[in-house]
Design a protein around this motif. Structure first.
Motif, PDB file in Angstrom:
ATOM      1  N   PHE A 248       0.838  -1.206   0.000  1.00 36.52           N
ATOM      2  CA  PHE A 248       0.000   0.000   0.000  1.00 36.52           C
ATOM      3  C   PHE A 248       0.869   1.252   0.000  1.00 36.52           C
ATOM      4  N   CYS A 249       1.908   1.261   0.825  1.00 34.70           N
ATOM      5  CA  CYS A 249       2.811   2.423   0.875  1.00 34.70           C
ATOM      6  C   CYS A 249       3.438   2.690  -0.492  1.00 34.70           C
ATOM      7  N   LYS A 250       3.814   1.642  -1.184  1.00 36.53           N
ATOM      8  CA  LYS A 250       4.392   1.820  -2.518  1.00 36.53           C
ATOM      9  C   LYS A 250       3.380   2.425  -3.485  1.00 36.53           C
ATOM     10  N   ARG A 251       2.108   2.017  -3.362  1.00 37.74           N
ATOM     11  CA  ARG A 251       1.074   2.512  -4.288  1.00 37.74           C
ATOM     12  C   ARG A 251       0.763   3.986  -4.082  1.00 37.74           C
ATOM     13  N   ILE A 252       0.856   4.456  -2.826  1.00 33.79           N
ATOM     14  CA  ILE A 252       0.429   5.839  -2.570  1.00 33.79           C
ATOM     15  C   ILE A 252       1.603   6.811  -2.453  1.00 33.79           C
ATOM     16  N   ALA A 253       2.820   6.330  -2.677  1.00 34.94           N
ATOM     17  CA  ALA A 253       3.990   7.216  -2.621  1.00 34.94           C
ATOM     18  C   ALA A 253       4.053   8.044  -3.905  1.00 34.94           C
ATOM     19  N   ILE A 254       3.055   8.889  -4.055  1.00 35.07           N
ATOM     20  CA  ILE A 254       2.899   9.754  -5.225  1.00 35.07           C
ATOM     21  C   ILE A 254       2.740  11.181  -4.718  1.00 35.07           C
ATOM     22  N   PRO A 255       3.510  12.130  -5.243  1.00 33.97           N
ATOM     23  CA  PRO A 255       3.432  13.508  -4.731  1.00 33.97           C
ATOM     24  C   PRO A 255       2.000  14.021  -4.635  1.00 33.97           C
ATOM     25  N   ASN A 256       1.659  14.516  -3.453  1.00 37.73           N
ATOM     26  CA  ASN A 256       0.344  15.100  -3.185  1.00 37.73           C
ATOM     27  C   ASN A 256      -0.809  14.125  -3.392  1.00 37.73           C
ATOM     28  N   LEU A 257      -0.496  12.826  -3.445  1.00 40.31           N
ATOM     29  CA  LEU A 257      -1.502  11.769  -3.654  1.00 40.31           C
ATOM     30  C   LEU A 257      -2.286  11.962  -4.950  1.00 40.31           C
ATOM     31  N   GLU A 258      -1.679  12.559  -5.936  1.00 43.10           N
ATOM     32  CA  GLU A 258      -2.357  12.810  -7.209  1.00 43.10           C
ATOM     33  C   GLU A 258      -2.792  11.501  -7.858  1.00 43.10           C
ATOM     34  N   GLY A 259      -4.092  11.383  -8.128  1.00 42.24           N
ATOM     35  CA  GLY A 259      -4.629  10.200  -8.787  1.00 42.24           C
ATOM     36  C   GLY A 259      -4.867   9.024  -7.862  1.00 42.24           C
ATOM     37  N   VAL A 260      -4.547   9.149  -6.576  1.00 38.86           N
ATOM     38  CA  VAL A 260      -4.777   8.053  -5.630  1.00 38.86           C
ATOM     39  C   VAL A 260      -6.259   7.996  -5.275  1.00 38.86           C
ATOM     40  N   GLU A 261      -6.824   6.805  -5.314  1.00 33.89           N
ATOM     41  CA  GLU A 261      -8.245   6.617  -5.012  1.00 33.89           C
ATOM     42  C   GLU A 261      -8.579   7.148  -3.613  1.00 33.89           C
ATOM     43  N   LEU A 262      -9.638   7.950  -3.515  1.00 34.78           N
ATOM     44  CA  LEU A 262     -10.164   8.515  -2.272  1.00 34.78           C
ATOM     45  C   LEU A 262      -9.168   9.441  -1.564  1.00 34.78           C
ATOM     46  N   ALA A 263      -8.239  10.008  -2.316  1.00 32.77           N
ATOM     47  CA  ALA A 263      -7.275  10.927  -1.708  1.00 32.77           C
ATOM     48  C   ALA A 263      -7.966  12.114  -1.043  1.00 32.77           C
ATOM     49  N   GLU A 264      -9.188  12.419  -1.487  1.00 35.18           N
ATOM     50  CA  GLU A 264      -9.891  13.582  -0.950  1.00 35.18           C
ATOM     51  C   GLU A 264     -10.271  13.424   0.521  1.00 35.18           C
ATOM     52  N   VAL A 280       8.609   6.543   4.559  1.00 42.09           N
ATOM     53  CA  VAL A 280       9.257   6.195   5.828  1.00 42.09           C
ATOM     54  C   VAL A 280       8.681   4.895   6.390  1.00 42.09           C
ATOM     55  N   LEU A 281       7.368   4.753   6.333  1.00 42.42           N
ATOM     56  CA  LEU A 281       6.729   3.561   6.885  1.00 42.42           C
ATOM     57  C   LEU A 281       7.163   2.311   6.132  1.00 42.42           C
ATOM     58  N   GLU A 282       7.238   2.400   4.809  1.00 46.55           N
ATOM     59  CA  GLU A 282       7.689   1.249   4.018  1.00 46.55           C
ATOM     60  C   GLU A 282       9.088   0.814   4.438  1.00 46.55           C
ATOM     61  N   GLN A 283       9.979   1.780   4.606  1.00 49.15           N
ATOM     62  CA  GLN A 283      11.353   1.460   4.971  1.00 49.15           C
ATOM     63  C   GLN A 283      11.433   0.869   6.380  1.00 49.15           C
ATOM     64  N   VAL A 284      10.657   1.423   7.303  1.00 53.58           N
ATOM     65  CA  VAL A 284      10.651   0.919   8.681  1.00 53.58           C
ATOM     66  C   VAL A 284      10.148  -0.519   8.730  1.00 53.58           C
ATOM     67  N   LEU A 285       9.026  -0.774   8.083  1.00 55.99           N
ATOM     68  CA  LEU A 285       8.444  -2.123   8.109  1.00 55.99           C
ATOM     69  C   LEU A 285       9.377  -3.140   7.457  1.00 55.99           C
ATOM     70  N   THR A 286      10.033  -2.735   6.376  1.00 60.34           N
ATOM     71  CA  THR A 286      10.961  -3.631   5.679  1.00 60.34           C
ATOM     72  C   THR A 286      12.197  -3.894   6.523  1.00 60.34           C
ATOM     73  N   SER A 287      12.765  -2.831   7.114  1.00 64.22           N
ATOM     74  CA  SER A 287      14.010  -2.959   7.863  1.00 64.22           C
ATOM     75  C   SER A 287      13.830  -3.794   9.126  1.00 64.22           C
ATOM     76  N   MET A 288      12.695  -3.634   9.819  1.00 63.27           N
ATOM     77  CA  MET A 288      12.487  -4.381  11.064  1.00 63.27           C
ATOM     78  C   MET A 288      11.915  -5.774  10.835  1.00 63.27           C
ATOM     79  N   LYS A 289      11.663  -6.096   9.542  1.00 65.15           N
ATOM     80  CA  LYS A 289      11.049  -7.382   9.192  1.00 65.15           C
ATOM     81  C   LYS A 289       9.743  -7.578   9.960  1.00 65.15           C
ATOM     82  N   ALA A 290       8.923  -6.543   9.915  1.00 65.21           N
ATOM     83  CA  ALA A 290       7.657  -6.535  10.651  1.00 65.21           C
ATOM     84  C   ALA A 290       6.700  -7.596  10.122  1.00 65.21           C
TER      85      ALA A 290
END
Length: 506
Positions: A248-264, A280-290
């Protein structure tokens, strides 16, 4: 700084209102709590996204317009604090105030405005209080707490209801966005570099939970919740797998959430920061093997208040205490609810129903909540109770457990027909909790006819094993309570537990 305090029957007054002013790098917030308690209830909550941390990375100073905006809001806060009669006020400031060259000048102005001292938290203290906030808001949490503010990110391990040693990183949303010039790829590189040497605690399988604290991450979580049509719009303890969260973090890592579903659904002021939070969240979850991600609505403010409590109060179960408060405010006989706990303890023991520690505490909480809807029309008591419980600001329980509480009390009032229960609740809880909610609901229906939900009767009703099952012993003194309606409900309980339940009036 106090005003005359006016007790109210709709509130639990105790120590009186307590105010916390939280001056962060992005938001300035006032929360007024009902009183000091294991589960403090908000009387008032207001925030302003003043953006105090804006531009610090480039200039080293708090921007004049942000300072003016924040001080104007603090003037309003002061009036509200006095008006509500707060007995205590705690003011904390975090990364922006401690890092900026003109931070001390700003803090002095805040103290002059609010006529109270400001405590500037360093990174370790911020991590500590964030962890305490999660300890206050969850039942026996274990894992890593991460608090992402506007100026910094704090990480700290929690175990055995104690915070470990915290670490702080220059990865707040505003700060990282400015340093990366709004570019996602650059933000990813900065984040990776900042975290690459961090020694993650060695967590065992099953304990790799990441508790996300902070407004940016809560906005991210709400976006996920809404995109997936999650049935309950309660952010606290909303849980998803780490694998799903990373995708999910990868999908929404778009400047200003442009074009992201329900960004409003994300406020315009938060929208530029949520993609940075996702990086940041993607990197944290990956690094800690959450293994899982859990969102927390409690953090530094609740941690500050939790620290002020006596140790015996800190040890109390937050769900039990919150349920007891609602019971005190809404039940026709709070003492009856306490008797119901003891009575169901005995009945479940005689039936040989095995419970986990969590299931026992949930049953006790349900007993306390069993009569909170009694003032509604009889046809709607179950529905009103379900709505209150499913949407209440409870902490210390996951969403499946919340569904159990709502269902058990619904069954107690509305009957045991499966189809009558809200599909939202049915979607949330496990089969095991669903069955137990129905058993408890059927038990409470019997108890309500024995006692009229008033204290003093249930302790006189014996529960004994019989040759064919279970006997509710009224004895000669209570023989007049016997009747067709009571026996019908005893029969309903028999069908649910598949054990004969007889009423013995002899």
């Amino acid at each position: 700084m106090t005003a005359e305090f006016h007790p109210a029957r709709g509130r639990l007054n105790g120590s009186g209102p307590v105010a916390v002013v939280d001056i962060g790098s992005n938001s300035v917030r006032l929360v007024i709590y009902e009183r000091k308690a294991r589960t403090p209830t908000m009387l008032f909550n207001e925030k302003l996204l003043a953006g105090l941390g804006k531009g610090i990375a480039a200039t080293g100073r708090l921007a004049d317009d942000s300072v003016s905006l924040a001080l104007g809001e603090l003037t309003r806060f002061k009036t509200l604090i006095k008006h509500t009669g707060c007995q205590d006020i705690y003011i904390v400031a975090t990364a922006a105030a401690r890092d900026a060259e003109n931070g001390p000048d700003f803090v002095r102005e805040v103290e002059r405005f609010l006529e109270a001292p400001v405590r500037i938290l360093d990174g370790n203290e911020e991590a500590y209080y964030s962890a305490l906030g999660v300890i206050a808001g969850f039942w026996q949490p274990r894992g890593i707490v991460g608090d992402m503010g506007g100026g910094s990110l704090e990480l700290v391990e929690i175990a055995d209801n104690k915070p470990g040693t915290g670490a702080t990183f220059p990865l707040g949303g505003l700060r990282l966005s400015e340093e990366a010039e709004g570019k996602i790829a650059k933000a990813q590189k900065i984040t990776e570099a900042a975290l690459k040497d961090f020694q993650w605690p060695d967590l065992a399988p099953g304990e790799r939970t990441f508790y996300a604290v902070g407004g940016t991450w809560r906005s991210l979580g709400r976006l996920h919740l809404m995109q997936n049509n999650y049935p309950l719009h309660v952010m606290h303890n909303y849980e998803i797998s780490a694998e799903e969260a990373i995708a999910f973090c990868k999908r929404i890592a778009i400047p200003n959430l442009e074009g992201v579903e329900l960004a409003e659904i994300v406020s315009k002021q938060r929208r530029p920061l949520v993609p940075i939070g996702a990086v940041v969240l993607e990197q944290v979850l990956t690094s800690m093997k959450a293994e899982r991600l859990v969102f927390s609505a409690t953090g530094v403010r609740e941690g500050l208040l939790h620290e002020k409590l006596p140790s015996e109060m800190q040890a109390h179960d937050p769900v039990i205490e919150a349920a007891r408060e609602l019971c005190t405010l809404r039940a026709r006989s709070p003492a009856h609810a306490e008797e119901l706990i003891v009575w169901t303890d005995k009945l479940f023991k005689e039936l040989g129903i095995e419970e986990t520690a969590n299931e026992t505490r949930l049953r006790h909480a349900a007993c306390l909540l069993s009569d909170i809807g009694w003032r509604a029309h009889p046809d709607y008591r179950g529905e009103q109770s379900l709505n209150i419980i499913s949407n209440a600001s409870f902490v210390g329980l996951d969403h499946a457990s919340r569904a159990y509480l709502a269902a058990a009390v619904f069954y107690r009032h509305q009957g045991l027909r499966e189809g009558d229960l809200s599909p939202v609740i049915r979607e949330l809880f496990t089969d095991r909790l669903r069955i137990r909610a129905k058993v408890l609901g059927a038990t409470m229906r019997v108890a309500s006819l024995l006692s009229a939900s008033i204290a003093g009767m249930l302790p006189k009703v014996g529960i004994t094993k019989s040759e064919t099952g279970l006997s509710l012993d009224l004895g000669k003194d209570l023989a007049d309570l016997d009747g067709e309606r009571l026996r019908k409900r005893a029969n309903q309980l028999s069908k649910v537990i598949d054990v004969d339940v007889a009423v013995n009036a002899g």
